[in-house]
Write a protein that holds these residues in place. Structure first.
Motif, PDB file in Angstrom:
ATOM      1  N   THR A   8     -24.544   2.108   5.568  1.00  0.00           N
ATOM      2  CA  THR A   8     -23.864   2.908   6.577  1.00  0.00           C
ATOM      3  C   THR A   8     -22.842   3.816   5.913  1.00  0.00           C
ATOM      4  OG1 THR A   8     -24.080   1.179   8.244  1.00  0.00           O
ATOM      5  CG2 THR A   8     -22.365   2.823   8.605  1.00  0.00           C
ATOM      6  N   GLN A   9     -22.799   5.044   6.374  1.00  0.00           N
ATOM      7  CA  GLN A   9     -21.807   5.980   5.868  1.00  0.00           C
ATOM      8  C   GLN A   9     -20.438   5.573   6.404  1.00  0.00           C
ATOM      9  OE1 GLN A   9     -22.692  10.238   6.263  1.00  0.00           O
ATOM     10  NE2 GLN A   9     -20.550  10.577   6.852  1.00  0.00           N
ATOM     11  N   THR A  10     -19.519   5.237   5.503  1.00  0.00           N
ATOM     12  CA  THR A  10     -18.209   4.760   5.950  1.00  0.00           C
ATOM     13  C   THR A  10     -17.136   5.843   5.909  1.00  0.00           C
ATOM     14  OG1 THR A  10     -17.745   3.956   3.704  1.00  0.00           O
ATOM     15  CG2 THR A  10     -18.694   2.388   5.271  1.00  0.00           C
ATOM     16  N   THR A  11     -17.286   6.809   5.029  1.00  0.00           N
ATOM     17  CA  THR A  11     -16.290   7.881   4.969  1.00  0.00           C
ATOM     18  C   THR A  11     -16.835   9.053   4.171  1.00  0.00           C
ATOM     19  OG1 THR A  11     -13.980   8.419   4.423  1.00  0.00           O
ATOM     20  CG2 THR A  11     -15.186   7.061   2.855  1.00  0.00           C
ATOM     21  N   VAL A  12     -16.232  10.198   4.391  1.00  0.00           N
ATOM     22  CA  VAL A  12     -16.495  11.390   3.587  1.00  0.00           C
ATOM     23  C   VAL A  12     -15.168  11.792   2.947  1.00  0.00           C
ATOM     24  CG1 VAL A  12     -17.197  13.804   3.587  1.00  0.00           C
ATOM     25  CG2 VAL A  12     -18.390  12.165   5.055  1.00  0.00           C
ATOM     26  N   VAL A  13     -15.163  11.895   1.624  1.00  0.00           N
ATOM     27  CA  VAL A  13     -13.948  12.223   0.882  1.00  0.00           C
ATOM     28  C   VAL A  13     -14.063  13.638   0.338  1.00  0.00           C
ATOM     29  CG1 VAL A  13     -12.459  11.582  -1.041  1.00  0.00           C
ATOM     30  CG2 VAL A  13     -13.673   9.808   0.227  1.00  0.00           C
ATOM     31  N   ARG A  14     -13.028  14.435   0.572  1.00  0.00           N
ATOM     32  CA  ARG A  14     -13.037  15.824   0.101  1.00  0.00           C
ATOM     33  C   ARG A  14     -11.912  16.043  -0.898  1.00  0.00           C
ATOM     34  NH1 ARG A  14     -14.409  16.007   5.494  1.00  0.00           N
ATOM     35  NH2 ARG A  14     -16.403  17.057   5.931  1.00  0.00           N
ATOM     36  N   THR A  15     -12.130  16.980  -1.811  1.00  0.00           N
ATOM     37  CA  THR A  15     -11.081  17.361  -2.747  1.00  0.00           C
ATOM     38  C   THR A  15      -9.972  18.090  -1.992  1.00  0.00           C
ATOM     39  OG1 THR A  15     -12.316  19.384  -3.230  1.00  0.00           O
ATOM     40  CG2 THR A  15     -12.632  17.522  -4.717  1.00  0.00           C
ATOM     41  N   PRO A  16      -8.766  18.159  -2.564  1.00  0.00           N
ATOM     42  CA  PRO A  16      -7.656  18.822  -1.867  1.00  0.00           C
ATOM     43  C   PRO A  16      -7.960  20.255  -1.455  1.00  0.00           C
ATOM     44  CG  PRO A  16      -6.810  17.551  -3.707  1.00  0.00           C
ATOM     45  CD  PRO A  16      -8.308  17.500  -3.806  1.00  0.00           C
ATOM     46  N   ASP A  17      -8.781  20.964  -2.256  1.00  0.00           N
ATOM     47  CA  ASP A  17      -9.095  22.350  -1.900  1.00  0.00           C
ATOM     48  C   ASP A  17     -10.285  22.448  -0.952  1.00  0.00           C
ATOM     49  OD1 ASP A  17     -11.231  21.728  -3.520  1.00  0.00           O
ATOM     50  OD2 ASP A  17     -10.822  23.251  -5.031  1.00  0.00           O
ATOM     51  N   GLY A  18     -10.891  21.321  -0.627  1.00  0.00           N
ATOM     52  CA  GLY A  18     -12.030  21.312   0.298  1.00  0.00           C
ATOM     53  C   GLY A  18     -13.317  21.818  -0.290  1.00  0.00           C
ATOM     54  N   GLY A  19     -13.350  22.049  -1.594  1.00  0.00           N
ATOM     55  CA  GLY A  19     -14.545  22.622  -2.204  1.00  0.00           C
ATOM     56  C   GLY A  19     -15.583  21.622  -2.660  1.00  0.00           C
ATOM     57  N   HIS A  20     -15.280  20.334  -2.547  1.00  0.00           N
ATOM     58  CA  HIS A  20     -16.230  19.316  -3.006  1.00  0.00           C
ATOM     59  C   HIS A  20     -16.062  18.087  -2.134  1.00  0.00           C
ATOM     60  CE1 HIS A  20     -18.875  17.979  -6.363  1.00  0.00           C
ATOM     61  NE2 HIS A  20     -18.518  16.778  -5.929  1.00  0.00           N
ATOM     62  N   GLU A  21     -17.167  17.384  -1.888  1.00  0.00           N
ATOM     63  CA  GLU A  21     -17.066  16.187  -1.080  1.00  0.00           C
ATOM     64  C   GLU A  21     -18.035  15.108  -1.550  1.00  0.00           C
ATOM     65  OE1 GLU A  21     -17.916  17.516   2.920  1.00  0.00           O
ATOM     66  OE2 GLU A  21     -19.995  16.806   2.776  1.00  0.00           O
TER      67      GLU A  21
END
Length: 504
Positions: free
Chosen positions: A478-491
């Motif tokens: 199950t997908q528990t979370t999506v983590v993004r870099t501070p600039d939002g350019g990578h997840e």
């Protein structure tokens, strides 16, 4: 004032004057070094994959030496430098002051390399009482984008390239000096070359050019013989140190040198045109100044000019020949060790003409702006993994011994080294994972179906990861979370088992 007192005062004044003059001559170099430090230390990001890898294996090696910890991998077979040298030193620094202290060691190494370039240029092309050739050379070297990156980058490269730069500086100083100098200086040149190669095997490409430059740097019949002898002694010393190492402590590294450097397979191949474009984009203005300076030197000192010209492009062109794009900017730094003195010679010649001064000022200012921009681009080209480490930390703390799989896991492995063990980590590199007699994608599919991986993070950066992500739900996760870099350019997408099966 009595006569003896006046004589003492006059003597003191005469003795202090040369000291003041030497200090004043060093001020421009100090300004260049300060500029290099400021431009590099402004760069900020989480640990790059290679930095994390070397630091982590350094800690692991120390634990193995001191506590007998099991080594589940053999870095001697695939590291591009001796695992017993830089990784161990960097890990010790990391234990004291973290990643920043390890990076500061690289800062000191590359600042010293800039000083060595300054010394080389003055020894080869400087006039008595003048230091501007060296200052121009140091500035061209210091503000190049790749140099600024490696000045704040905790990998083999900084100490290895600094050793090459100092070998060249000491060698030409011995060959070009007014007085005959001890052969031990030549031996030290050989020792520096051997150290450079042991720290990073690819530096061997420039060792012959150092020796050739030393041999070609002498002036006049007597000094020409001195340069040749210095080169022969230095080369013999380097070969002796490397041969002795290969016969003793470095014997396990020999096959690794062949596999990781000589027979290395391209990890990210690109066309010749693309790679040349990268080289120009990373350090085009500095390389151009070096090439033009080489043409100038060819007119008066053809042997020296030819050696330095070829050496200034040998390392990057060899990598272009291999088709490998990974770490291409690092080879540019090796080339600039030889090219920057040529650029310094060109700038010094131009400022002797009234019309040349604004030209040199514009070229150096443009190089500075270009280098600052390139260094920022390179240093932010990998994602900041700090948010992902924060997201994974409570999971690994609450479930000790959990198996963790992910793409490019080294920065996370380094960041969470206090909470995890090496055996817990699984990567999606080809050939890196085996399970139940299977490997790669089939091994992951079986392990996921069996619930053997307690947490998985994917960002689509590997073929296995891209093929797994659409199937994770069907494999029981199950997908528990999506983590993004501070600039939002990578997840990254983080997955955990849907069921509460026991994890062995």
């Amino acid at each position: 004032m009595a006569a003896p007192a006046r004589e003492v005062a006059a003597t003191s004044s005469r003795s202090s004057r040369p000291a003041r003059e030497r200090l004043l001559r060093l001020l421009p170099l100090a300004a260049v070094l300060l500029l290099q430090a400021v431009l590099s230390l402004r760069l900020s990001n989480s640990a790059f994959q290679d930095e994390a890898l070397y630091l982590y294996y350094g800690h692991w090696t120390i634990d193995h030496w001191l506590n007998g910890a099991d080594l589940y991998s053999n870095p001697s077979a695939w590291f591009t430098g001796a695992p017993q040298l830089y990784p161990v030193l960097a890990a010790l620094l990391d234990s004291v002051g973290g990643l920043e202290l390890a990076r500061l060691f690289s800062t000191l190494c590359l600042l010293s390399a800039t000083a060595a370039v300054h010394w080389t240029a003055n020894s080869l092309f400087g006039r008595p009482g003048q230091v501007r050739v060296g200052v121009f050379a140091a500035l061209v070297f210091a503000v190049s984008g790749p140099v600024l990156v490696l000045t704040h980058f905790a990998t083999y490269d900084a100490p290895s390239y600094a050793a090459v730069a100092w070998a060249l500086a000491v060698g030409v100083w011995v060959a070009c000096g007014e007085r005959e100098r001890s052969r031990w200086w030549a031996v030290s040149v050989g020792g520096l070359l051997a150290l450079a190669v042991l720290l990073k095997y690819a530096s061997a490409i420039d060792a012959p050019f150092v020796l050739l430059a030393v041999a070609a740097s002498s002036l006049g019949a007597s000094r020409r013989w001195r340069g040749l002898m210095t080169s022969l002694v230095a080369g013999s010393a380097a070969i002796a140190v490397l041969a002795l190492s290969a016969a003793t402590w470095a014997r396990p590294l020999v096959q690794g040198v062949i596999d990781s450097t000589i027979r290395r397979q391209s990890l990210a191949p690109e066309t010749t045109a693309q790679l040349l474009g990268r080289v120009v984009s990373d350090a085009g203005p500095m390389i151009a100044l070096g090439l033009l300076g080489g043409l100038l030197v060819l007119r008066s000192r053809p042997a020296l000019g030819a050696v330095l010209l070829v050496a200034s492009v040998a390392a990057p062109l060899y990598q272009v020949h291999t088709g490998e794009s990974v770490s291409l900017h690092k080879t540019v730094v090796l080339g600039l060790v030889f090219g920057a003195p040529l650029a310094g010679r060109l700038c010094a010649a131009l400022v002797d003409r009234w019309w040349g001064t604004p030209l040199v000022a514009a070229a150096l200012l443009g190089s500075l702006v270009h280098g600052a921009s390139v260094s920022e681009r390179i240093f932010t080209s990998w994602p900041d993994t700090a948010p992902l480490a924060q997201a994974l930390a409570p999971i690994v703390r609450s479930t000790p011994g959990i198996r963790i799989a992910g793409e490019n896991p080294e920065p996370l492995q380094y960041a969470l080294q206090e909470q995890t063990q090496p055996w817990q980590w699984v990567s999606t590199y080809d050939g890196a994972f085996r399970y139940e007699g299977l490997s790669d994608l089939p091994a992951f599919e079986r392990a996921l179906s069996d619930g053997q991986l307690g947490v998985v993070f994917l960002d689509g950066s590997s073929d296995i990861g891209r093929r797994l992500e659409p199937r994770m739900a069907s494999l029981g996760y199950t997908q528990t979370t999506v983590v993004r870099t501070p600039d939002g350019g990578h997840e990254w997408v983080v997955w955990q088992p849907s069921r509460e099966d026991p994890v062995d």
